[in-house]
Motif scaffolding. Structure first.
Motif, PDB file in Angstrom:
ATOM      1  N   PHE A   1      -9.223   5.395  -8.445  1.00  0.00           N
ATOM      2  CA  PHE A   1      -8.652   4.267  -9.169  1.00  0.00           C
ATOM      3  C   PHE A   1      -8.715   3.050  -8.264  1.00  0.00           C
ATOM      4  CE2 PHE A   1      -5.105   1.898 -11.169  1.00  0.00           C
ATOM      5  CZ  PHE A   1      -5.356   2.138 -12.516  1.00  0.00           C
ATOM      6  N   SER A   2      -9.060   1.882  -8.821  1.00  0.00           N
ATOM      7  CA  SER A   2      -9.159   0.658  -8.023  1.00  0.00           C
ATOM      8  C   SER A   2      -7.813  -0.054  -7.965  1.00  0.00           C
ATOM      9  CB  SER A   2     -10.214  -0.283  -8.605  1.00  0.00           C
ATOM     10  OG  SER A   2     -11.513   0.194  -8.346  1.00  0.00           O
ATOM     11  N   VAL A   3      -7.365  -0.322  -6.754  1.00  0.00           N
ATOM     12  CA  VAL A   3      -6.112  -1.043  -6.547  1.00  0.00           C
ATOM     13  C   VAL A   3      -6.421  -2.371  -5.852  1.00  0.00           C
ATOM     14  CG1 VAL A   3      -3.891  -1.052  -5.357  1.00  0.00           C
ATOM     15  CG2 VAL A   3      -4.711   1.041  -6.458  1.00  0.00           C
ATOM     16  N   PHE A   4      -6.088  -3.467  -6.519  1.00  0.00           N
ATOM     17  CA  PHE A   4      -6.312  -4.811  -5.994  1.00  0.00           C
ATOM     18  C   PHE A   4      -4.981  -5.416  -5.588  1.00  0.00           C
ATOM     19  CE2 PHE A   4     -10.207  -3.975  -8.117  1.00  0.00           C
ATOM     20  CZ  PHE A   4     -11.171  -4.805  -7.549  1.00  0.00           C
ATOM     21  N   VAL A   5      -4.941  -5.988  -4.398  1.00  0.00           N
ATOM     22  CA  VAL A   5      -3.711  -6.556  -3.841  1.00  0.00           C
ATOM     23  C   VAL A   5      -3.924  -8.028  -3.513  1.00  0.00           C
ATOM     24  CG1 VAL A   5      -2.985  -4.312  -2.935  1.00  0.00           C
ATOM     25  CG2 VAL A   5      -4.357  -5.845  -1.488  1.00  0.00           C
ATOM     26  N   PRO A   6      -2.865  -8.770  -3.196  1.00  0.00           N
ATOM     27  CA  PRO A   6      -3.029 -10.195  -2.888  1.00  0.00           C
ATOM     28  C   PRO A   6      -3.970 -10.434  -1.709  1.00  0.00           C
ATOM     29  CG  PRO A   6      -0.732  -9.691  -3.316  1.00  0.00           C
ATOM     30  CD  PRO A   6      -1.446  -8.378  -3.257  1.00  0.00           C
ATOM     31  N   GLY A   7      -4.640 -11.571  -1.729  1.00  0.00           N
ATOM     32  CA  GLY A   7      -5.629 -11.875  -0.707  1.00  0.00           C
ATOM     33  C   GLY A   7      -5.062 -11.968   0.691  1.00  0.00           C
ATOM     34  N   HIS A   8      -3.774 -12.325   0.803  1.00  0.00           N
ATOM     35  CA  HIS A   8      -3.179 -12.471   2.125  1.00  0.00           C
ATOM     36  C   HIS A   8      -2.652 -11.147   2.683  1.00  0.00           C
ATOM     37  CE1 HIS A   8       0.166 -13.038  -0.742  1.00  0.00           C
ATOM     38  NE2 HIS A   8       0.885 -12.419   0.183  1.00  0.00           N
ATOM     39  N   SER A   9      -2.902 -10.027   1.993  1.00  0.00           N
ATOM     40  CA  SER A   9      -2.448  -8.730   2.508  1.00  0.00           C
ATOM     41  C   SER A   9      -3.552  -7.676   2.511  1.00  0.00           C
ATOM     42  CB  SER A   9      -1.249  -8.225   1.695  1.00  0.00           C
ATOM     43  OG  SER A   9      -1.607  -7.959   0.348  1.00  0.00           O
ATOM     44  N   VAL A  10      -4.816  -8.088   2.342  1.00  0.00           N
ATOM     45  CA  VAL A  10      -5.903  -7.098   2.284  1.00  0.00           C
ATOM     46  C   VAL A  10      -6.185  -6.473   3.650  1.00  0.00           C
ATOM     47  CG1 VAL A  10      -7.052  -8.059   0.260  1.00  0.00           C
ATOM     48  CG2 VAL A  10      -7.669  -8.898   2.518  1.00  0.00           C
TER      49      VAL A  10
ATOM     50  N   ASN B   1     -10.566   4.375 -19.729  1.00  0.00           N
ATOM     51  CA  ASN B   1     -11.121   3.033 -19.511  1.00  0.00           C
ATOM     52  C   ASN B   1     -10.286   2.225 -18.533  1.00  0.00           C
ATOM     53  OD1 ASN B   1     -12.515   3.800 -22.079  1.00  0.00           O
ATOM     54  ND2 ASN B   1     -13.331   1.727 -21.889  1.00  0.00           N
ATOM     55  N   LEU B   2      -9.022   2.591 -18.374  1.00  0.00           N
ATOM     56  CA  LEU B   2      -8.148   1.909 -17.424  1.00  0.00           C
ATOM     57  C   LEU B   2      -8.449   2.458 -16.038  1.00  0.00           C
ATOM     58  CD1 LEU B   2      -5.738  -0.044 -16.937  1.00  0.00           C
ATOM     59  CD2 LEU B   2      -4.242   1.964 -17.154  1.00  0.00           C
ATOM     60  N   ILE B   3      -9.199   1.688 -15.244  1.00  0.00           N
ATOM     61  CA  ILE B   3      -9.656   2.214 -13.951  1.00  0.00           C
ATOM     62  C   ILE B   3      -9.165   1.389 -12.771  1.00  0.00           C
ATOM     63  CG2 ILE B   3     -11.730   3.198 -14.991  1.00  0.00           C
ATOM     64  CD1 ILE B   3     -13.304   0.904 -13.698  1.00  0.00           C
ATOM     65  N   GLY B   4      -8.275   0.407 -13.030  1.00  0.00           N
ATOM     66  CA  GLY B   4      -7.803  -0.391 -11.910  1.00  0.00           C
ATOM     67  C   GLY B   4      -6.580  -1.208 -12.255  1.00  0.00           C
ATOM     68  N   ILE B   5      -5.933  -1.723 -11.213  1.00  0.00           N
ATOM     69  CA  ILE B   5      -4.731  -2.533 -11.396  1.00  0.00           C
ATOM     70  C   ILE B   5      -4.680  -3.622 -10.336  1.00  0.00           C
ATOM     71  CG2 ILE B   5      -3.295  -1.038  -9.936  1.00  0.00           C
ATOM     72  CD1 ILE B   5      -0.973  -1.629 -11.930  1.00  0.00           C
ATOM     73  N   LYS B   6      -4.175  -4.770 -10.723  1.00  0.00           N
ATOM     74  CA  LYS B   6      -3.851  -5.829  -9.772  1.00  0.00           C
ATOM     75  C   LYS B   6      -2.342  -5.853  -9.629  1.00  0.00           C
ATOM     76  CE  LYS B   6      -3.939 -10.838  -9.095  1.00  0.00           C
ATOM     77  NZ  LYS B   6      -4.358 -12.151  -9.647  1.00  0.00           N
ATOM     78  N   CYS B   7      -1.855  -5.649  -8.407  1.00  0.00           N
ATOM     79  CA  CYS B   7      -0.420  -5.571  -8.183  1.00  0.00           C
ATOM     80  C   CYS B   7      -0.091  -6.107  -6.795  1.00  0.00           C
ATOM     81  CB  CYS B   7       0.062  -4.128  -8.335  1.00  0.00           C
ATOM     82  SG  CYS B   7      -0.715  -2.985  -7.165  1.00  0.00           S
ATOM     83  N   ALA B   8       1.189  -6.059  -6.431  1.00  0.00           N
ATOM     84  CA  ALA B   8       1.620  -6.619  -5.158  1.00  0.00           C
ATOM     85  C   ALA B   8       1.321  -5.702  -3.980  1.00  0.00           C
ATOM     86  CB  ALA B   8       3.112  -6.924  -5.204  1.00  0.00           C
ATOM     87  N   GLY B   9       1.002  -4.433  -4.242  1.00  0.00           N
ATOM     88  CA  GLY B   9       0.819  -3.497  -3.144  1.00  0.00           C
ATOM     89  C   GLY B   9       2.157  -3.041  -2.601  1.00  0.00           C
ATOM     90  N   GLY B  10       2.178  -2.590  -1.342  1.00  0.00           N
ATOM     91  CA  GLY B  10       3.427  -2.099  -0.782  1.00  0.00           C
ATOM     92  C   GLY B  10       3.275  -1.728   0.680  1.00  0.00           C
ATOM     93  N   ASP B  11       4.231  -0.923   1.149  1.00  0.00           N
ATOM     94  CA  ASP B  11       4.205  -0.517   2.546  1.00  0.00           C
ATOM     95  C   ASP B  11       3.359   0.750   2.721  1.00  0.00           C
ATOM     96  OD1 ASP B  11       5.786   1.490   1.449  1.00  0.00           O
ATOM     97  OD2 ASP B  11       7.642   0.784   2.385  1.00  0.00           O
ATOM     98  N   GLU B  12       3.388   1.359   3.907  1.00  0.00           N
ATOM     99  CA  GLU B  12       2.564   2.527   4.174  1.00  0.00           C
ATOM    100  C   GLU B  12       2.929   3.694   3.266  1.00  0.00           C
ATOM    101  OE1 GLU B  12       2.590   3.500   8.298  1.00  0.00           O
ATOM    102  OE2 GLU B  12       1.580   1.648   8.917  1.00  0.00           O
ATOM    103  N   ALA B  13       4.216   3.851   2.965  1.00  0.00           N
ATOM    104  CA  ALA B  13       4.645   4.929   2.070  1.00  0.00           C
ATOM    105  C   ALA B  13       4.089   4.712   0.663  1.00  0.00           C
ATOM    106  CB  ALA B  13       6.166   5.011   2.042  1.00  0.00           C
ATOM    107  N   TRP B  14       4.059   3.458   0.223  1.00  0.00           N
ATOM    108  CA  TRP B  14       3.505   3.143  -1.100  1.00  0.00           C
ATOM    109  C   TRP B  14       2.021   3.515  -1.157  1.00  0.00           C
ATOM    110  CZ3 TRP B  14      -0.353   0.087  -3.148  1.00  0.00           C
ATOM    111  CH2 TRP B  14      -0.287  -0.209  -4.505  1.00  0.00           C
TER     112      TRP B  14
END
Length: 307
Positions: A186-195, A162-175
Motif C-alpha cells: 500500500f502506498s503511504v504519502f506523507v508531508p514533504g517536510h517529513s519524508v 482500487n484503493l491502493i494509497g493514502i495521503k496522511c500526516a504519518g506518525g512516529d516509529e511505532a506508527w
C-alpha cells in the motif's frame, strides 16, 4: 483483475494562478508545462493548494482536461483530484473524467457530515464502481472531520482493491511499524517536510508542500535519502525550521491554500502569485518579499529555473 501499479516518489501540486479574482488560464498552462518538465515523479490536481473547495464544475472540468492533455503529451504521470464535500458530485466527476485515463484519482471522504466507518466504506465502494481500472488515493489530512486509523484503512483496502494509497500526516516509529504490518502492499504519502524521517521507515512518497516551494529541490532531498541520509536530515531540519519560523506563524491568518501559494510565490519557479480566490485571503507582497529574502540565506534548494 488488473494489478494496479502503486505510485511513489515526489508529486507536484497544480496550483491556481489567480488574476482579477479569476483563474489565469494562460499562466495555468505555463505552470503545468513547467511541472511536467521538472523532475517530480508525477503531478496532481485539486489538492488544498489548488483550491479544490472553491471551483465551479466548469473550472474543474477545464483544468482537468488541460492537465490531462499536457501530461499525456509529455509522458508525465498524473492524478486527478475529485474531492468535493458532496459524495454524489465526486462520483459524477469520476464518471466524467475516467475517459481522460489518469494514472489515479485522489478523493476525500464526504465532509459536510462526518461519515461512519460503514458510510466511508459505502463511499469508497461506490467510487470503485465507476473508475474502472484506475487506482484511488484517499486524501485524509489532519483537518479532515474523520481521521481513519491504520486498521480502518487496511479494512477498506481489503474490500476495495482500487484503493491502493493514502495521503496522511504519518506518525512516529511505532506508527510506521504498524503501517508495515497492516499495509505492506500500500502506498503511504506523507508531508514533504517529513519524508527524510518517513522514507526509511516505509513512506512511499509525498504530495509535497516542499515541492510547492521547489519541485526539483523536493526530488533532490528524496533522492539524497538513499545516498547520503545524514545530509538529507540536515536539509530537512533546515526546511522544518524555515517553515516553523517564517511560514506557520502566518497560519493564524492564512489557510493552508494561502500558505502553499506563498511557498510557490517565494520559490519563484513558475507563474504563481500569492493571490487566492474570493473570499479567502492570501499573503501580502511585503510578506512574500521578506520571506523570499530569508529563503536565500536559509535554504539552497534548486528551482525550476535550472531545468
Amino acid at each position: 483483475m488488473t494489478i494496479l501499479e502503486r505510485p511513489k516518489g515526489i508529486w507536484g501540486a497544480i496550483l491556481l494562478p489567480v488574476k482579477d479574482d479569476k483563474i489565469d488560464w494562460v499562466a495555468f498552462e505555463e505552470q503545468v508545462n513547467i511541472l511536467c518538465d521538472s523532475s517530480v515523479h508525477g503531478i496532481y490536481t485539486n489538492g488544498t493548494a489548488a483550491e479544490c473547495h472553491n471551483q465551479t464544475e466548469d473550472e474543474f472540468d477545464k483544468l482537468s482536461n488541460i492537465v490531462s492533455t499536457i501530461a499525456i503529451k509529455k509522458n508525465k504521470k498524473f492524478q486527478l483530484g475529485l474531492s468535493h464535500t458532496n459524495p454524489r458530485i465526486c462520483r459524477q466527476r469520476a464518471k466524467r473524467l475516467t475517459p481522460l485515463q489518469p494514472d489515479g484519482f485522489q478523493i476525500t471522504l464526504p465532509d459536510w457530515w462526518p461519515p461512519t466507518y460503514q458510510e466511508s466504506l459505502n463511499f469508497i465502494m461506490g467510487m470503485q464502481e465507476v473508475v474502472e481500472d484506475i487506482y484511488l488515493i484517499l486524501y485524509n489530512p489532519p483537518h479532515a472531520k474523520v481521521l481513519l486509523s491504520l486498521e480502518e484503512i487496511a479494512q477498506l483496502n481489503d474490500k476495495a482493491p482500487n484503493l491502493i494509497g493514502i495521503k496522511c500526516a504519518g506518525g512516529d516509529e511505532a506508527w510506521y511499524e504498524k503501517r508495515r504490518s497492516l499495509l505492506n502492499n500500500f502506498s503511504v504519502f506523507v508531508p514533504g517536510h517529513s519524508v527524510v524521517f518517513g522514507k526509511p521507515l516505509g513512506a512511499n512518497g509525498s504530495y509535497s508542500n516542499v515541492a510547492c516551494f521547489s519541485p526539483n529541490g523536493a526530488v533532490m532531498i528524496w533522492d539524497l535519502i538513499d545516498t547520503d541520509l545524514e545530509k538529507a536530515k540536515q536539509i530537512e531540519r533546515r526546511v522544518v525550521n524555515f517553515m516553523k519560523t517564517h511560514i506557520l506563524p502566518l497560519a493564524t491568518r492564512l489557510s493552508n491554500t494561502g500558505l502553499d501559494k506563498l511557498l510557490a510565490c517565494v520559490g519563484g519557479w513558475g507563474p504563481i502569485s500569492e493571490k487566492v480566490l474570493w473570499p479567502y485571503e492570501g499573503a501580502t507582497l511585503d510578506e512574500v518579499n521578506k520571506i523570499r529574502a530569508v529563503s536565500y540565506t536559509h535554504l539552497t534548494l534548486p528551482t525550476n529555473r535550472e531545468v
